[in-house]
Scaffold this motif. Structure first.
Motif, PDB file in Angstrom:
ATOM      1  N   ARG A 102      -7.446 -10.207   0.578  1.00  0.00           N
ATOM      2  CA  ARG A 102      -7.446 -10.223   2.040  1.00  0.00           C
ATOM      3  C   ARG A 102      -8.703  -9.549   2.581  1.00  0.00           C
ATOM      4  NH1 ARG A 102      -3.946 -10.780   6.277  1.00  0.00           N
ATOM      5  NH2 ARG A 102      -4.123  -9.372   8.058  1.00  0.00           N
ATOM      6  N   VAL A 103      -9.094  -8.455   1.954  1.00  0.00           N
ATOM      7  CA  VAL A 103     -10.248  -7.682   2.420  1.00  0.00           C
ATOM      8  C   VAL A 103     -11.394  -7.803   1.420  1.00  0.00           C
ATOM      9  CG1 VAL A 103      -8.741  -6.095   3.657  1.00  0.00           C
ATOM     10  CG2 VAL A 103      -9.496  -5.517   1.352  1.00  0.00           C
ATOM     11  N   SER A 104     -12.583  -7.437   1.862  1.00  0.00           N
ATOM     12  CA  SER A 104     -13.779  -7.574   1.034  1.00  0.00           C
ATOM     13  C   SER A 104     -13.840  -6.490  -0.032  1.00  0.00           C
ATOM     14  CB  SER A 104     -15.028  -7.483   1.914  1.00  0.00           C
ATOM     15  OG  SER A 104     -16.194  -7.433   1.111  1.00  0.00           O
ATOM     16  N   PRO A 105     -14.113  -6.847  -1.279  1.00  0.00           N
ATOM     17  CA  PRO A 105     -14.297  -5.830  -2.319  1.00  0.00           C
ATOM     18  C   PRO A 105     -15.599  -5.058  -2.149  1.00  0.00           C
ATOM     19  CG  PRO A 105     -14.797  -7.994  -3.199  1.00  0.00           C
ATOM     20  CD  PRO A 105     -14.259  -8.216  -1.815  1.00  0.00           C
ATOM     21  N   VAL A 106     -16.498  -5.559  -1.308  1.00  0.00           N
ATOM     22  CA  VAL A 106     -17.779  -4.893  -1.092  1.00  0.00           C
ATOM     23  C   VAL A 106     -17.603  -3.628  -0.268  1.00  0.00           C
ATOM     24  CG1 VAL A 106     -20.047  -5.147  -0.007  1.00  0.00           C
ATOM     25  CG2 VAL A 106     -19.087  -7.027  -1.341  1.00  0.00           C
ATOM     26  N   ASP A 107     -16.801  -3.717   0.808  1.00  0.00           N
ATOM     27  CA  ASP A 107     -16.673  -2.567   1.720  1.00  0.00           C
ATOM     28  C   ASP A 107     -15.247  -2.341   2.199  1.00  0.00           C
ATOM     29  OD1 ASP A 107     -16.322  -4.691   3.431  1.00  0.00           O
ATOM     30  OD2 ASP A 107     -18.187  -4.406   4.534  1.00  0.00           O
ATOM     31  N   GLU A 108     -14.275  -3.057   1.596  1.00  0.00           N
ATOM     32  CA  GLU A 108     -12.867  -2.988   2.010  1.00  0.00           C
ATOM     33  C   GLU A 108     -12.675  -3.429   3.464  1.00  0.00           C
ATOM     34  OE1 GLU A 108     -10.247  -2.368  -0.113  1.00  0.00           O
ATOM     35  OE2 GLU A 108     -11.849  -2.448  -1.607  1.00  0.00           O
ATOM     36  N   GLY A 109     -13.596  -4.235   3.979  1.00  0.00           N
ATOM     37  CA  GLY A 109     -13.529  -4.688   5.360  1.00  0.00           C
ATOM     38  C   GLY A 109     -12.554  -5.835   5.543  1.00  0.00           C
ATOM     39  N   ASN A 110     -11.659  -5.699   6.529  1.00  0.00           N
ATOM     40  CA  ASN A 110     -10.761  -6.776   6.946  1.00  0.00           C
ATOM     41  C   ASN A 110     -11.461  -7.485   8.102  1.00  0.00           C
ATOM     42  OD1 ASN A 110      -8.790  -8.399   8.119  1.00  0.00           O
ATOM     43  ND2 ASN A 110      -7.158  -6.907   7.866  1.00  0.00           N
ATOM     44  N   LEU A 111     -12.069  -8.632   7.821  1.00  0.00           N
ATOM     45  CA  LEU A 111     -12.926  -9.297   8.795  1.00  0.00           C
ATOM     46  C   LEU A 111     -12.211  -9.562  10.107  1.00  0.00           C
ATOM     47  CD1 LEU A 111     -15.542 -10.675   9.643  1.00  0.00           C
ATOM     48  CD2 LEU A 111     -14.851 -12.695   8.320  1.00  0.00           C
ATOM     49  N   ASN A 112     -10.950  -9.991  10.058  1.00  0.00           N
ATOM     50  CA  ASN A 112     -10.249 -10.333  11.289  1.00  0.00           C
ATOM     51  C   ASN A 112      -9.686  -9.116  12.015  1.00  0.00           C
ATOM     52  OD1 ASN A 112      -9.906 -12.715  12.813  1.00  0.00           O
ATOM     53  ND2 ASN A 112      -7.695 -12.684  12.433  1.00  0.00           N
ATOM     54  N   SER A 120     -25.718  -3.700  12.551  1.00  0.00           N
ATOM     55  CA  SER A 120     -26.248  -2.719  11.603  1.00  0.00           C
ATOM     56  C   SER A 120     -25.138  -2.021  10.831  1.00  0.00           C
ATOM     57  CB  SER A 120     -27.087  -1.681  12.360  1.00  0.00           C
ATOM     58  OG  SER A 120     -28.153  -2.287  13.063  1.00  0.00           O
ATOM     59  N   GLY A 121     -23.963  -2.633  10.795  1.00  0.00           N
ATOM     60  CA  GLY A 121     -22.823  -2.002  10.157  1.00  0.00           C
ATOM     61  C   GLY A 121     -22.658  -2.399   8.709  1.00  0.00           C
ATOM     62  N   SER A 122     -21.422  -2.332   8.229  1.00  0.00           N
ATOM     63  CA  SER A 122     -21.099  -2.740   6.871  1.00  0.00           C
ATOM     64  C   SER A 122     -21.273  -4.256   6.743  1.00  0.00           C
ATOM     65  CB  SER A 122     -19.651  -2.362   6.553  1.00  0.00           C
ATOM     66  OG  SER A 122     -18.764  -3.161   7.329  1.00  0.00           O
ATOM     67  N   PRO A 123     -21.296  -4.778   5.518  1.00  0.00           N
ATOM     68  CA  PRO A 123     -21.437  -6.227   5.368  1.00  0.00           C
ATOM     69  C   PRO A 123     -20.392  -7.023   6.158  1.00  0.00           C
ATOM     70  CG  PRO A 123     -21.841  -5.183   3.263  1.00  0.00           C
ATOM     71  CD  PRO A 123     -21.393  -4.094   4.203  1.00  0.00           C
ATOM     72  N   THR A 124     -19.129  -6.591   6.141  1.00  0.00           N
ATOM     73  CA  THR A 124     -18.103  -7.335   6.866  1.00  0.00           C
ATOM     74  C   THR A 124     -18.318  -7.236   8.371  1.00  0.00           C
ATOM     75  OG1 THR A 124     -16.585  -6.833   5.042  1.00  0.00           O
ATOM     76  CG2 THR A 124     -15.625  -7.772   7.031  1.00  0.00           C
TER      77      THR A 124
END
Length: 345
Positions: A102-112, A120-124
């Motif tokens: 569900r979330v990105s393994p790169v930054d644990e970001g939940n895009l929605n 200039s934030g995290s990748p997500t």
């Protein structure tokens, strides 16, 4: 959240005629790739003047019906079938898609949950910003294809946010009738993403936005995939983007809504969830929803959870192992009187 200037780039020219297939380049510096970028697959199909549709899947990586439906559409639609422009992103949060999460393994970001994003934030956050500031402003129509992912199972459904004017609200209901899921519901995001979703970002920028729930359990629903493909074609035809494509007749949809926090049932203990009701079932306030069992305390009685309101079960927790705060059920109720023009796209 910062506006700023996007750091994401692509060789695709959104104004060029024909079909282009490449990717967005999301800058990402890691131990093994100092100047690297993460690819986000992108297809743009343009043919002359006309509206623009932004079609998205993979906002959450463990939701598959939309990913397949958009890949099939991107592969099979020819430019001469299009009147206007289709911008197709079948794997928007690509790191999450590649990991099946569900979330990105790169930054644990939940895009929605990160719109409108941060340049200039995290990748997500950077992905959310690019969609908000670059893609949505080009779009007249936005479709974001979701499913329940690994934690929920959903009735096949479409949803919109409440319109900000009566005219917009009627247009959104008509959009759901065109997609023609078995259930179509209106929700302001209570219990979910609220104003931090792609749909909310699209609405703030003046685009009509439709979201779906096509299945769940991190599996591929054949019913959900078929609905995604047929519903997308109906929507694109009704909005003039695929004027001559053959479509299945739209069945009637059941218009519903989600009424606040009482529509949700949550776990208050960690344990194993035993549901007492099924997806799509009509339930009553006070009815037993299920039990939480405690295998580590075998002499302890299970906790009984009950529905706080009446309605149709739209979503049910998929894994049995449950933590305090997990959503176990989500209910909908009938919307009531629907404006006549909502039945005509």
């Amino acid at each position: 959240m910062m506006a700023g200037e996007t750091r994401i780039w692509t060789p695709i020219d959104y104004n060029a005629e024909g079909k282009q297939s490449d990717c967005l380049r999301l800058p990402y510096s890691s131990d093994l790739s100092a100047y690297g970028w993460i690819p986000i697959p992108l297809v743009c199909i343009k043919n002359g003047a006309g509206p623009t549709a932004l079609l998205v899947a993979g906002n959450h990586g463990d939701e598959y019906e939309g990913q397949i439906a958009l890949a099939n559409l991107a592969r099979t639609i020819r430019p001469d079938q299009v009147a206007g422009r289709l911008i197709i992103l079948p794997a928007l949060n690509f790191p999450a898609v590649a990991a099946g999460r569900r979330v990105s393994p790169v930054d644990e970001g939940n895009l929605n949950r990160l719109f409108p994003g941060d340049a200039s934030g995290s990748p997500t956050e950077m992905i959310a910003h690019y969609v908000s500031e670059i893609l949505i402003p080009m779009a007249d129509l936005v479709v974001d294809l979701h499913s329940g992912g690994r934690s929920l199972d959903y009735v096949a459904s479409a949803l919109v946010r409440p319109g900000q004017t009566p005219e917009e609200h009627a247009s959104l209901l008509a959009l759901m009738q065109s997609f023609a899921a078995p259930v179509s519901f209106v929700s302001d995001g209570t219990g979910g993403g609220g104003l931090m979703t792609l749909a909310a970002a699209a609405q703030l920028r003046g685009a009509l936005a439709l979201t779906t729930e096509l299945g769940g359990g991190a599996t591929l629903s054949r019913e959900g995939l078929a609905l995604a493909e047929a519903g997308l074609k109906r929507v694109l035809k009704d909005h003039g983007l695929l004027p001559n494509v053959a479509v299945e007749a739209a069945p009637q949809t059941r218009f519903m809504t989600v009424k606040g926090h009482s529509a949700f049932v949550y776990a208050h203990e960690r344990g194993v969830f035993e549901p007492a009701a099924e997806l799509g079932e009509e339930v009553e306030s006070g009815q037993v929803a299920g039990h939480i069992h405690f295998p580590d305390l075998p002499t302890r009685d299970p906790e009984t959870v009950v529905f706080q309101s009446s309605g149709l079960i739209a979503a049910r927790r998929f894994p049995s192992l449950t933590n305090r705060g997990d959503c176990l059920f989500k209910l909908m109720v009938d919307l009531g009187a629907v404006p006549e023009n909502a039945h005509h796209a």
